[in-house]
Design a protein around this motif. Structure first.
Motif, PDB file in Angstrom:
ATOM      1  N   ARG A   1       4.745   0.262 -22.876  1.00 53.81           N
ATOM      2  CA  ARG A   1       6.118   0.797 -22.834  1.00 53.81           C
ATOM      3  C   ARG A   1       7.060  -0.017 -23.712  1.00 53.81           C
ATOM      4  O   ARG A   1       7.906   0.537 -24.425  1.00 53.81           O
ATOM      5  CB  ARG A   1       6.648   0.806 -21.391  1.00 53.81           C
ATOM      6  CG  ARG A   1       6.223   1.990 -20.593  1.00 53.81           C
ATOM      7  CD  ARG A   1       7.036   2.138 -19.327  1.00 53.81           C
ATOM      8  NE  ARG A   1       6.928   1.019 -18.415  1.00 53.81           N
ATOM      9  CZ  ARG A   1       5.974   0.858 -17.507  1.00 53.81           C
ATOM     10  NH1 ARG A   1       5.010   1.756 -17.404  1.00 53.81           N
ATOM     11  NH2 ARG A   1       5.974  -0.179 -16.701  1.00 53.81           N
ATOM     12  N   LEU A   2       6.928  -1.335 -23.659  1.00 51.72           N
ATOM     13  CA  LEU A   2       7.849  -2.178 -24.418  1.00 51.72           C
ATOM     14  C   LEU A   2       7.553  -2.149 -25.913  1.00 51.72           C
ATOM     15  O   LEU A   2       8.474  -2.288 -26.717  1.00 51.72           O
ATOM     16  CB  LEU A   2       7.826  -3.609 -23.865  1.00 51.72           C
ATOM     17  CG  LEU A   2       8.371  -3.740 -22.442  1.00 51.72           C
ATOM     18  CD1 LEU A   2       8.334  -5.192 -21.989  1.00 51.72           C
ATOM     19  CD2 LEU A   2       9.781  -3.174 -22.321  1.00 51.72           C
TER      20      LEU A   2
ATOM     21  N   PRO B   1      10.351  -1.054 -31.342  1.00 49.03           N
ATOM     22  CA  PRO B   1       9.489  -0.899 -32.520  1.00 49.03           C
ATOM     23  C   PRO B   1       9.746  -1.945 -33.604  1.00 49.03           C
ATOM     24  O   PRO B   1       8.881  -2.187 -34.440  1.00 49.03           O
ATOM     25  CB  PRO B   1       9.815   0.512 -33.018  1.00 49.03           C
ATOM     26  CG  PRO B   1      11.175   0.797 -32.495  1.00 49.03           C
ATOM     27  CD  PRO B   1      11.285   0.048 -31.191  1.00 49.03           C
ATOM     28  N   SER B   2      10.904  -2.588 -33.585  1.00 49.44           N
ATOM     29  CA  SER B   2      11.206  -3.593 -34.610  1.00 49.44           C
ATOM     30  C   SER B   2      10.565  -4.943 -34.306  1.00 49.44           C
ATOM     31  O   SER B   2      10.569  -5.835 -35.149  1.00 49.44           O
ATOM     32  CB  SER B   2      12.723  -3.765 -34.752  1.00 49.44           C
ATOM     33  OG  SER B   2      13.269  -4.257 -33.546  1.00 49.44           O
ATOM     34  N   VAL B   3       9.996  -5.083 -33.099  1.00 51.14           N
ATOM     35  CA  VAL B   3       9.320  -6.328 -32.720  1.00 51.14           C
ATOM     36  C   VAL B   3       7.816  -6.095 -32.862  1.00 51.14           C
ATOM     37  O   VAL B   3       7.304  -5.065 -32.434  1.00 51.14           O
ATOM     38  CB  VAL B   3       9.670  -6.720 -31.262  1.00 51.14           C
ATOM     39  CG1 VAL B   3       8.946  -7.978 -30.851  1.00 51.14           C
ATOM     40  CG2 VAL B   3      11.174  -6.866 -31.088  1.00 51.14           C
ATOM     41  N   ALA B   4       7.151  -7.057 -33.458  1.00 54.61           N
ATOM     42  CA  ALA B   4       5.700  -6.934 -33.635  1.00 54.61           C
ATOM     43  C   ALA B   4       5.030  -6.771 -32.275  1.00 54.61           C
ATOM     44  O   ALA B   4       5.413  -7.430 -31.296  1.00 54.61           O
ATOM     45  CB  ALA B   4       5.151  -8.168 -34.341  1.00 54.61           C
ATOM     46  N   SER B   5       4.041  -5.894 -32.215  1.00 53.37           N
ATOM     47  CA  SER B   5       3.363  -5.632 -30.937  1.00 53.37           C
ATOM     48  C   SER B   5       2.734  -6.900 -30.363  1.00 53.37           C
ATOM     49  O   SER B   5       2.714  -7.083 -29.148  1.00 53.37           O
ATOM     50  CB  SER B   5       2.328  -4.522 -31.098  1.00 53.37           C
ATOM     51  OG  SER B   5       1.390  -4.849 -32.077  1.00 53.37           O
TER      52      SER B   5
ATOM     53  N   ASP C   1       3.987  -9.865 -30.584  1.00 56.39           N
ATOM     54  CA  ASP C   1       5.089 -10.615 -29.967  1.00 56.39           C
ATOM     55  C   ASP C   1       5.484 -10.025 -28.622  1.00 56.39           C
ATOM     56  O   ASP C   1       5.805 -10.752 -27.684  1.00 56.39           O
ATOM     57  CB  ASP C   1       6.304 -10.658 -30.898  1.00 56.39           C
ATOM     58  CG  ASP C   1       6.062 -11.516 -32.130  1.00 56.39           C
ATOM     59  OD1 ASP C   1       5.144 -12.365 -32.105  1.00 56.39           O
ATOM     60  OD2 ASP C   1       6.788 -11.322 -33.123  1.00 56.39           O
ATOM     61  N   VAL C   2       5.473  -8.695 -28.539  1.00 51.85           N
ATOM     62  CA  VAL C   2       5.770  -8.036 -27.264  1.00 51.85           C
ATOM     63  C   VAL C   2       4.713  -8.436 -26.240  1.00 51.85           C
ATOM     64  O   VAL C   2       5.049  -8.827 -25.111  1.00 51.85           O
ATOM     65  CB  VAL C   2       5.818  -6.496 -27.420  1.00 51.85           C
ATOM     66  CG1 VAL C   2       5.922  -5.820 -26.059  1.00 51.85           C
ATOM     67  CG2 VAL C   2       6.973  -6.085 -28.315  1.00 51.85           C
ATOM     68  N   GLU C   3       3.453  -8.372 -26.630  1.00 55.44           N
ATOM     69  CA  GLU C   3       2.375  -8.727 -25.708  1.00 55.44           C
ATOM     70  C   GLU C   3       2.482 -10.182 -25.277  1.00 55.44           C
ATOM     71  O   GLU C   3       2.330 -10.496 -24.091  1.00 55.44           O
ATOM     72  CB  GLU C   3       1.020  -8.469 -26.362  1.00 55.44           C
ATOM     73  CG  GLU C   3      -0.128  -8.752 -25.429  1.00 55.44           C
ATOM     74  CD  GLU C   3      -1.487  -8.388 -25.995  1.00 55.44           C
ATOM     75  OE1 GLU C   3      -2.474  -8.628 -25.296  1.00 55.44           O
ATOM     76  OE2 GLU C   3      -1.555  -7.860 -27.127  1.00 55.44           O
ATOM     77  N   LEU C   4       2.765 -11.081 -26.202  1.00 48.45           N
ATOM     78  CA  LEU C   4       2.910 -12.496 -25.866  1.00 48.45           C
ATOM     79  C   LEU C   4       4.060 -12.709 -24.891  1.00 48.45           C
ATOM     80  O   LEU C   4       3.938 -13.465 -23.922  1.00 48.45           O
ATOM     81  CB  LEU C   4       3.126 -13.325 -27.134  1.00 48.45           C
ATOM     82  CG  LEU C   4       3.337 -14.818 -26.916  1.00 48.45           C
ATOM     83  CD1 LEU C   4       2.087 -15.445 -26.295  1.00 48.45           C
ATOM     84  CD2 LEU C   4       3.696 -15.489 -28.227  1.00 48.45           C
TER      85      LEU C   4
ATOM     86  N   LEU D   1      13.258  -9.579 -24.966  1.00 50.72           N
ATOM     87  CA  LEU D   1      13.133  -8.806 -26.199  1.00 50.72           C
ATOM     88  C   LEU D   1      14.478  -8.271 -26.661  1.00 50.72           C
ATOM     89  O   LEU D   1      14.762  -8.242 -27.864  1.00 50.72           O
ATOM     90  CB  LEU D   1      12.128  -7.674 -26.014  1.00 50.72           C
ATOM     91  CG  LEU D   1      10.683  -8.126 -25.810  1.00 50.72           C
ATOM     92  CD1 LEU D   1       9.833  -6.965 -25.306  1.00 50.72           C
ATOM     93  CD2 LEU D   1      10.111  -8.726 -27.075  1.00 50.72           C
ATOM     94  N   ALA D   2      15.317  -7.860 -25.737  1.00 55.29           N
ATOM     95  CA  ALA D   2      16.647  -7.365 -26.108  1.00 55.29           C
ATOM     96  C   ALA D   2      17.482  -8.488 -26.720  1.00 55.29           C
ATOM     97  O   ALA D   2      18.201  -8.270 -27.702  1.00 55.29           O
ATOM     98  CB  ALA D   2      17.350  -6.776 -24.890  1.00 55.29           C
TER      99      ALA D   2
END
Length: 74
Positions: free
Chosen positions: A16-17, A22-26, A28-31, A61-62
């Motif tokens: 979901r995140l 979308p501007s954050v590398a996947s 980085d989101v996972e980490l 992330l925000a």
């Protein structure tokens, strides 16, 4: 909630995140999500852990994607 259910829900949070930011590398989101999840490893009541993980990760992330005060053009 079983451990497997919790891990499945955390994976869904990551998906979901990734879509939401979308501007954050996947990676980085996972980490970010996994780091938050580790911080909650000692919680005794596990039912709300995925929700808390999503909330904290979304906030992190925000903050990362928000423009800095110096970047705002008036």
């Amino acid at each position: 909630m079983t451990g497997d259910d919790e891990l499945l829900q955390v994976e869904q949070v990551i998906e979901r995140l990734i879509t939401r930011y979308p501007s954050v590398a996947s990676a980085d989101v996972e980490l970010t999500v996994r780091t938050v999840h580790k911080r909650l490893a000692e919680c005794r009541i596990r039912d709300f852990v995925p929700l808390l993980v999503e909330k904290a990760a979304r906030r992190d992330l925000a903050d990362r994607t928000a423009p800095a005060a110096d970047d705002v053009v008036l």
